[in-house]
Design an enzyme around this catalytic site. Structure first.
Site, PDB file in Angstrom:
ATOM      1  N   CYS A 114     -29.278  51.514  28.799  1.00  0.00           N
ATOM      2  CA  CYS A 114     -30.000  50.268  29.128  1.00  0.00           C
ATOM      3  C   CYS A 114     -31.120  50.001  28.135  1.00  0.00           C
ATOM      4  CB  CYS A 114     -30.612  50.354  30.524  1.00  0.00           C
ATOM      5  SG  CYS A 114     -29.411  50.557  31.814  1.00  0.00           S
ATOM      6  N   ASP A 171     -25.384  22.767  34.261  1.00  0.00           N
ATOM      7  CA  ASP A 171     -25.020  22.243  35.581  1.00  0.00           C
ATOM      8  C   ASP A 171     -25.141  23.309  36.675  1.00  0.00           C
ATOM      9  OD1 ASP A 171     -22.946  23.886  34.874  1.00  0.00           O
ATOM     10  OD2 ASP A 171     -21.372  22.368  34.966  1.00  0.00           O
TER      11      ASP A 171
HETATM   12  C1  BEZ Z   1     -27.766  54.463  30.979  1.00  0.00           C
HETATM   13  O1  BEZ Z   1     -28.293  53.361  30.908  1.00  0.00           O
HETATM   14  O2  BEZ Z   1     -27.805  55.252  30.050  1.00  0.00           O
HETATM   15  C2  BEZ Z   1     -27.006  54.872  32.209  1.00  0.00           C
HETATM   16  C3  BEZ Z   1     -27.453  54.471  33.452  1.00  0.00           C
HETATM   17  C4  BEZ Z   1     -26.760  54.858  34.572  1.00  0.00           C
HETATM   18  C5  BEZ Z   1     -25.620  55.639  34.459  1.00  0.00           C
HETATM   19  C6  BEZ Z   1     -25.170  56.010  33.199  1.00  0.00           C
HETATM   20  C7  BEZ Z   1     -25.868  55.627  32.072  1.00  0.00           C
END
Ligand code: BEZ
Length: 222
Positions: A45, A137
């Site tokens: 992330c 929209d």
């Molecule tokens: C990640 O963002 O690295 C991750 C988050 C949850 C599960 C596996 C990877």
């Protein structure tokens, strides 16, 4: 709940790193992209949010407002933002888009984003990596759903936005691996009048064994 293409996207309300968000008001007359994340302080992330921040000018150039979501509090998002900005070598204290808080997984459930497999350390389900692209929209134009273990490709997301915006403007379709500037295809339902009106350039018809002239390419003027 699953949101189908063409559905009006739910007008949810939530707190974010840029204050309270009422989705339709936040979107205004713009295109929007909502991308969700399993949890704060997670490695994949962090790379995704950093890449999204670096590409913010590209989304802005296309008139697309960005908003992220992760199942944690605004306070956690603010602390995580410092890591994300350090990872991308930015001295800016904030990201160029808000991150929605969803500590009770209310939005993850409402928007059909819970990952049935990935769990946090306490066994609670995490949010999958969803992408929702919403038109001016307020209707859903595209959705992607990746498991937590697979990071997304934000160049591909920009490419599909280019296709969505082009095919909204002209009655055409974009072929496999299309990139902006390349030839487009004319769908079978576009007849001679629409063809003459929208595609004054030559149309190349590729003949196939069936003898049906459905595979039509043309250049477009941008
Ligand atoms: C990640 O963002 O690295 C991750 C988050 C949850 C599960 C596996 C990877």
């Amino acid at each position: 709940m699953s949101i189908l293409l063409g559905d009006v996207f739910p007008n949810f309300e939530a707190e974010s790193t840029q204050g309270h968000v009422t989705f339709h008001d936040w979107l205004g007359d713009s295109w929007g992209i909502l991308f969700s994340h399993p949890a704060d302080f997670t490695p994949v992330c962090t790379t995704e949010l950093a890449r999204a921040a670096s590409l913010a000018p590209e989304f802005e150039r296309r008139g697309v407002k960005m908003i992220a979501l992760s199942i944690d509090s605004v306070q956690d998002h603010e602390a995580w933002t410092k890591d994300i900005q350090a990872y991308r070598d930015s001295s800016d204290g904030s990201l160029p888009y808000p991150i929605l808080a969803d500590p009770n997984r209310r939005l993850a459930v409402q928007l059909g984003m819970l990952d049935p497999i990935e769990r946090d350390r306490t066994g609670m389900p995490l949010t999958a990596r969803c992408v929702f692209i919403v038109g001016p929209d307020k209707k859903l134009k595209l959705s992607l759903l990746y498991p937590a273990s697979t990071g997304r490709n934000f160049d591909e997301i920009l490419r599909v936005i280019d296709s969505l915006q082009l095919t909204r403007r002209l009655p055409c379709a974009t072929p496999v691996d299309w990139k902006p500037g390349e030839r487009v295809m004319i769908p079978p339902n576009v007849g001679p009048d629409a063809l003459a009106k929208h595609f004054p350039n030559d149309v190349e018809v590729t003949m196939l064994p069936s003898g049906k002239p459905y595979l039509r390419h043309t250049e477009i003027k941008d």
